[in-house]
Design an enzyme around this catalytic site. Structure first.
Site, mmCIF file in Angstrom:
data_model
loop_
_atom_site.group_PDB
_atom_site.id
_atom_site.type_symbol
_atom_site.label_atom_id
_atom_site.label_comp_id
_atom_site.label_asym_id
_atom_site.label_seq_id
_atom_site.Cartn_x
_atom_site.Cartn_y
_atom_site.Cartn_z
ATOM 1 N N ASP A 11 -0.503 -0.891 -5.331
ATOM 2 C CA ASP A 11 -0.787 0.512 -5.093
ATOM 3 C C ASP A 11 0.523 1.287 -5.214
ATOM 4 O O ASP A 11 1.602 0.716 -5.037
ATOM 5 C CB ASP A 11 -1.387 0.677 -3.696
ATOM 6 C CG ASP A 11 -1.890 2.075 -3.442
ATOM 7 O OD1 ASP A 11 -2.405 2.696 -4.386
ATOM 8 O OD2 ASP A 11 -1.780 2.553 -2.302
ATOM 9 N N ASP A 25 -8.496 -0.081 -0.905
ATOM 10 C CA ASP A 25 -7.904 -1.306 -1.452
ATOM 11 C C ASP A 25 -8.594 -2.573 -0.942
ATOM 12 O O ASP A 25 -8.369 -3.650 -1.500
ATOM 13 C CB ASP A 25 -6.420 -1.388 -1.085
ATOM 14 C CG ASP A 25 -5.620 -0.242 -1.667
ATOM 15 O OD1 ASP A 25 -5.863 0.111 -2.829
ATOM 16 O OD2 ASP A 25 -4.769 0.313 -0.956
#
Length: 886
Positions: free
Chosen positions: A331, A629
Site C-alpha cells: 500500500d 487491505d
C-alpha cells in the site's frame, strides 16, 4: 407508505428519489413502529459471525499429519508388546508437538471478529421526527442518521444534507485525505469518488450532515470486505507445502519399508512379536521426530530476531515465507509514505521557497536560492504563513516524555500549522468569526482582532475573490493571474496539492464576517504532499537487488501514485482500477507482471491482483493498514500489516505486523526469512542421514537374519538428544553475507535439491557401513550384544557431530570459523560428548536403554568412522565447487 422503484444505485439518484425508494421521509425519518417491523424482517445491523472450530477440534487437528499417524500406530504396537517406556517416549513427542501447534493457532482466525466489532457503535437517528440515540445494531434501511465531527458512520448512507462535511475513508478506500461530501446526485463513479455516500466504518472528520441508511450489516461496503475476507483462502506457506510433501513421501517410504521387512522376516521364520518390534524400530528410526521441534525452535529464534527489527510475527511459518517472497505488493499511504501531509513549497511575493522536514514535527527550515531565509525579512512569505496558521482549525500536539508529534484535525490544515511553526511564527491573532469551508464555497475565511481577515481555499476561488497581490516588500501590486496559475500548475505536475491564501482589512471594530468577505489581497500558495518515507527508496532498491518485484497498490489518484512511485524508484506506466476492470482474467497475470504502480484500486481488485500473481507461481507478500487491505492480506502467501496506524482488522488478517509501519522493515524481515530458511535446510540436510542410516541398518539386519543392531528406545534416545542438542545451533546460525544478493528461491524447487539429496545418501551410506560393520566387528571380537549396540549408538552420535561441521556451510569448508562465529556449535559439541559419556557409563542408563561401557579401542573405531565421514563430505563439496566453476 407507497414506494417507487428507482433505477440505478443510490449515489446516482436524488435524495428525494432515494427516500421514495426506501419508503421513508428525508426530513422526519421512520416511525418507531416501522423501524421495529423492518428490524424484525431484515435483522440487526451487524456482520454475520463466522463459524469457527472449537478448541478441542483445533487440538485434534494437530495430529492430522501422516508422520504423526505412523508414530501413533508405533506407540500402540509398542504398548501391545509390553514396551511401555518406548511407548511413553513416542507419545510424549507426539503430544508435545501438538501442544506447540495448538498454541500457535489460538489467535490465528480473529479477523472477522475484529471487522464486526468495527461496525458497532452508538448513533443518532431520527425516529418519529425526533433525534434519538440508539445502538447501531438497531438501524434499518430508511433510517435518517445525523452526523457530526468525530462520529463513526454506522451503516452505508445516502447523504441528504452536508454542511462542510468531510469523511476519512482511508481505511476503506485508501484515499489519504478526508473527502468532502455533497448531497448532489452523481453519474457513474468508483467507490472512492462517491461523494454523496458515507460508508460504514469510516469517520466524520469535519462538519455536519444527515443521510438515509441504504444498506446495513452484510449489505454494506464493509460487509463486502467481510465476505471477501471469508472467501479468501488461507494459503499454505512454501515451507508448510514442502514439509507436507516431504512428510507424505517419507510416510509412504517408511510404511512400505516396514511392511517389506516385516513380511520378509516372518517368511524366514522369525517370530511375529520380534518382527513387530523390528518394524516399530524401523518406523521410529526413519521418522525424524526431532524435525518438528527444531523447525519450531528455528522459526521462534527468527521471530525473536525480527522483533528486534520492528516486526512481530503472528504465525511462525511466515518467517520463512518472507525469505521465499518473489513479489511485495505494498500500500502507499502510511507504508511507503508517512500518511502526514507536509508543505514542501511556498510561492509568495514573486519568489519560490522550499520547506524542509517531513511529518508533523515542527522541525525544518525555509530555503530560497540554496540558503536559509527568515520569514521576518520577507513580508509576503510571513503573511502567507500567518494566513495558513490563522485560518485553521487544526493543532499539533506532542506526546509526553519526548513522544512524537500528532495531529488533531484535518491533515491539510495540520500541514499549514507545521509550516508556520518551522518559520518561528507564534500564536495567530484572536479569532472573532469564521466562514467555514464547504465544497460549494471552496474557501474558508476568519476574522481576527484588529480587523484582519485571512482566507484560504482553491486557487480558482481565491483568485476570483482577489484584486491585488502582496509584493515582496509588503506593498500591493496588480494581480498576476497567469504567473500564479503557472506556478500552481508546476506544483500540480509534481503531484502536490496547492492551497491559495489571501487577506483583507476590515473595520477594527467589526466582530463578524459578511459573505462574501471584502475583496482580498492574494498572499501566495502553499504546496504539500504526503512524503515518501526516507528509507522507502533504499528499501525498494534493496528488494529489487535481491530479485524481488515491488508493486505499489493504492486508492489514490493515478497522478499522485505515479509521482510517489517515481520518488521511490517505481517508474513506468500506472494501471488504474478502471484498467483492471477492463482487463480479461486471462490477460491480467501478464499485465500485472509488467506493471509496478496501481491506482484507484478497490478491495476486490486488490484481491484479484494477488490471485493473478499467484497464478504465475509467485510467492506474494502483501502489506497494508486499512480495512480495504484485509482480504488481500489474508489471500497473500504472507500478509504484513502496519502496527502503528493500521486497523485491527488488517492486523488480525495478517501473518506479520510491522511496529514502525516502515516499508524498510520489510527488507530486514526478508533478510531474516532467508536466513531462517537457510538454517532449516542446513538442519534437514544434517538430520536426515541419521534417519535414513538407522532405517538401512535395521533393514540390513532383518534381511540378514541377525540381531537388531539398535533398539527402538535407543533410536528415540538418538533422535531426542543428539538431534536436538546438535540441531539447536542451526537455529542461531548467523546469516551468510551474500544472502540479499541472491535471487529468490524458485517456489517450484523441492525443499532438498538433487545435489543435497546425493550428499544425504552419501552420509547415510557411511553410517550404514560404519554402524553395521562395527556392530559385527565388536561381536566377532568378544563384545557383548549390549556393548555392540552401544557402539552403534555412538557411531551415529559422533558421526552426526562431525557432519555438523560439514553443514555449517553447504558449499564451503567451515570448521574452526564455524565455531568462532557461532559459539553454540562448540557448546553443542561438548554437550553431546558429555551426554554420550553419561549414556555409556552411568548404570541407570544401562537399565533404561540397555547400554554398556566401552573400551578406548571401541571409541577409537567410532572416532575413525566420524573422521572418514567428515573428510568424504568435504571432498564431495570440493568436487561440486570445481564442477560449477568449470
Amino acid at each position: 407508505m407507497n414506494t417507487t422503484t428507482v433505477t440505478g444505485p443510490p449515489y446516482q439518484c436524488t435524495p428525494r428519489e432515494v427516500a421514495e425508494d426506501l419508503g421513508t421521509d428525508p426530513d422526519l425519518g421512520l416511525t418507531s413502529d416501522e423501524a421495529a417491523a423492518r428490524l424484525a424482517r431484515h435483522g440487526p445491523n451487524v456482520l454475520p459471525e463466522a463459524r469457527r472450530r472449537g478448541p478441542v477440534a483445533r487440538f485434534l487437528l494437530q495430529f492430522h499429519n501422516p508422520l504423526i499417524y505412523v508414530l501413533l500406530v508405533s506407540a500402540v504396537i509398542t504398548t501391545a508388546l509390553g514396551d511401555h517406556v518406548d511407548a511413553a517416549v513416542i507419545l510424549g513427542v507426539v503430544v508435545a508437538n501438538a501442544i506447540v501447534g495448538f498454541v500457535q493457532e489460538a489467535r490465528a482466525e480473529r479477523a472477522l471478529a475484529a471487522l464486526a466489532a468495527m461496525t458497532r457503535t452508538v448513533t443518532t437517528a431520527v425516529r418519529d421526527g425526533r433525534p434519538a440515540r440508539l445502538p447501531s445494531e438497531e438501524l434499518v434501511r430508511g433510517d435518517l442518521v445525523l452526523l457530526e465531527a468525530g462520529d463513526r458512520i454506522p451503516a452505508d448512507l445516502r447523504l441528504v444534507r452536508a454542511a462542510d462535511l468531510s469523511v476519512d475513508e482511508s481505511a476503506l478506500t485508501g484515499e489519504s485525505a478526508p473527502v468532502a461530501k455533497t448531497p448532489d446526485a452523481l453519474g457513474e463513479a468508483a467507490l472512492a469518488d462517491r461523494r454523496n455516500m458515507a460508508h460504514s466504518g469510516t469517520f466524520v472528520t469535519y462538519g455536519r450532515g444527515a443521510g438515509l441508511v441504504t444498506a446495513t450489516g452484510a449489505g454494506t461496503e464493509i460487509g463486502l470486505v467481510h465476505r471477501l475476507v471469508g472467501s479468501a483462502t488461507a494459503v499454505q506457506t512454501p515451507l508448510t507445502r514442502k514439509i507436507a510433501r516431504f512428510s507424505r513421501v517419507v510416510t509412504v517410504a517408511i510404511l512400505a519399508l516396514a511392511a517389506l521387512t516385516f513380511a520378509v522376516g516372518v517368511l524366514r521364520g522369525r517370530p511375529v512379536p520380534e518382527m513387530l518390534t523390528a518394524a516399530v524400530a524401523l518406523a521410529v528410526g526413519a521418522i525424524p521426530e526431532g524435525l518438528p521441534a527444531v523447525v519450531t525452535i528455528t522459526l521462534a529464534f527468527g521471530v525473536a530476531r525480527m522483533v528486534r527489527r520492528n516486526a512481530i510475527v503472528r504465525r511462525l511459518p511466515a518467517v520463512e515465507t518472507l525469505g521465499s517472497t518473489t513479489v511485495i505488493c505494498t500500500d502507499k499511504t502510511g507504508t511507503l509514505t508517512r500518511n502526514q501531509m507536509t508543505v514542501t513549497g511556498i510561492a509568495a511575493g514573486g519568489r519560490l521557497f522550499e520547506v524542509t522536514g517531513t511529518g508533523y514535527a515542527p522541525r525544518g527550515e525555509i530555503l530560497a536560492g540554496g540558503g536559509r531565509v527568515e520569514a521576518a525579512a520577507h513580508p509576503a512569505l510571513r503573511e502567507c504563513l500567518m494566513a495558513g496558521l490563522a485560518c485553521n482549525d487544526a493543532r499539533i500536539t506532542q506526546g509526553g516524555d519526548g513522544g512524537g508529534w500528532s495531529l488533531v484535525g484535518d491533515p491539510t490544515e495540520g500541514a499549514l500549522v507545521v509550516s508556520a511553526a518551522k518559520a518561528g511564527l507564534g500564536e495567530a491573532p484572536e479569532r472573532l468569526d469564521t466562514i467555514t469551508f464547504s465544497s460549494e464555497r471552496q474557501y474558508m475565511a476568519t476574522l481576527h482582532a484588529g480587523g484582519v481577515i485571512y482566507a484560504k481555499g482553491s486557487l480558482e476561488r481565491i483568485l476570483a475573490m482577489s484584486d491585488r497581490q502582496l509584493a515582496a516588500d509588503g506593498g500591493t501590486e496588480p494581480l498576476d493571474v497567469e504567473g500564479i496559475t503557472a506556478v500552481a500548475h508546476a506544483y500540480g505536475g509534481q503531484a502536490l496539492r496547492v492551497l491559495a491564501l489571501a487577506r483583507a482589512d476590515a473595520d477594527p471594530a467589526a466582530d463578524h464576517l459578511t459573505e462574501p468577505p471584502p475583496r482580498l489581497v492574494f498572499l501566495g500558495l502553499q504546496a504539500m504532499h504526503d512524503p515518501p518515507r526516507e528509507e522507502a527508496a533504499r528499501a525498494v532498491h534493496a528488494c529489487r537487488t535481491a530479485g524481488i518485484q515491488v508493486k505499489m497498490i493504492t486508492g489514490d489518484h493515478a497522478a499522485t501514485a505515479r509521482a510517489v512511485g517515481a520518488r521511490i524508484g517505481l517508474d513506468g506506466e500506472v494501471m488504474t482500477g478502471a484498467d483492471l476492470a477492463a482487463t480479461a482474467d486471462g490477460d491480467l497475470p501478464g499485465a500485472v507482471e509488467r506493471t509496478a504502480v496501481f491506482a484507484r484500486v478497490s478491495p476486490e481488485q486488490k484481491l484479484r491482483l494477488v490471485r493473478a500473481l499467484q497464478a504465475r507461481s509467485h510467492v506474494i507478500a502483501m502489506t497494508g493498514d486499512g480495512v480495504n487491505d484485509a482480504p488481500a492480506l489474508k489471500q497473500a502467501d504472507i500478509g504484513v500489516a502496519m502496527g502503528r496506524d493500521g486497523t485491527e482488522v488488517a492486523k488480525e488478517s495478517a501473518d506479520m505486523v510491522l511496529t514502525d509501519d516502515d516499508f524498510a522493515s520489510i527488507e530486514a524481515a526478508v533478510e531474516e526469512g532467508r536466513g531462517v530458511f537457510d538454517n532449516l535446510v542446513k538442519f534437514i540436510v544434517w538430520a536426515l542421514p541419521a534417519n535414513i542410516g538407522l532405517g538401512l541398518v535395521l533393514v540390513a539386519a532383518i534381511l540378514g537374519g541377525g540381531e537388531l543392531p539398535i533398539l527402538p528406545v535407543q533410536v528415540l534416545w538418538l533422535n531426542m538428544t543428539a538431534v536436538l542438542v546438535l540441531g539447536l545451533p542451526f537455529a542461531v546460525e548467523p546469516r551468510d553475507e551474500d544472502i540479499m544478493r541472491r535471487p529468490p528461491r524458485d517456489p517450484a524447487l523441492p525443499l532438498i535439491t538433487r545435489r543435497l539429496t546425493a550428499r544425504i545418501l552419501l552420509v547415510a551410506a557411511i553410517l550404514l557401513a560404519g554402524a553395521f560393520g562395527l556392530f559385527h566387528w565388536e561381536q566377532a571380537h568378544g563384545a557383548s550384544l549390549a556393548e555392540a549396540r552401544t557402539v552403534v549408538v555412538n557411531v551415529f552420535a559422533m558421526t552426526l557431530l562431525a557432519y555438523l561441521f560439514n553443514c555449517l556451510s553447504l558449499e564451503h569448508p567451515m570448521l574452526w570459523h564455524g565455531v568462532r562465529r557461532n559459539p553454540w556449535v562448540g557448546a553443542g559439541a561438548l554437550a553431546l560428548i558429555a551426554i554420550q559419556v553419561f549414556y555409556t557409563y552411568v548404570p541407570v542408563m544401562h537399565d533404561l536403554f540397555r547400554s554398556a561401557p566401552l573400551s578406548p579401542g571401541a571409541w577409537a573405531r567410532v572416532a575413525a568412522v566420524a573422521a572418514i565421514a567428515y573428510a568424504l563430505v568435504e571432498l564431495a563439496k570440493w568436487a561440486t565447487r570445481r564442477t560449477e566453476r568449470a
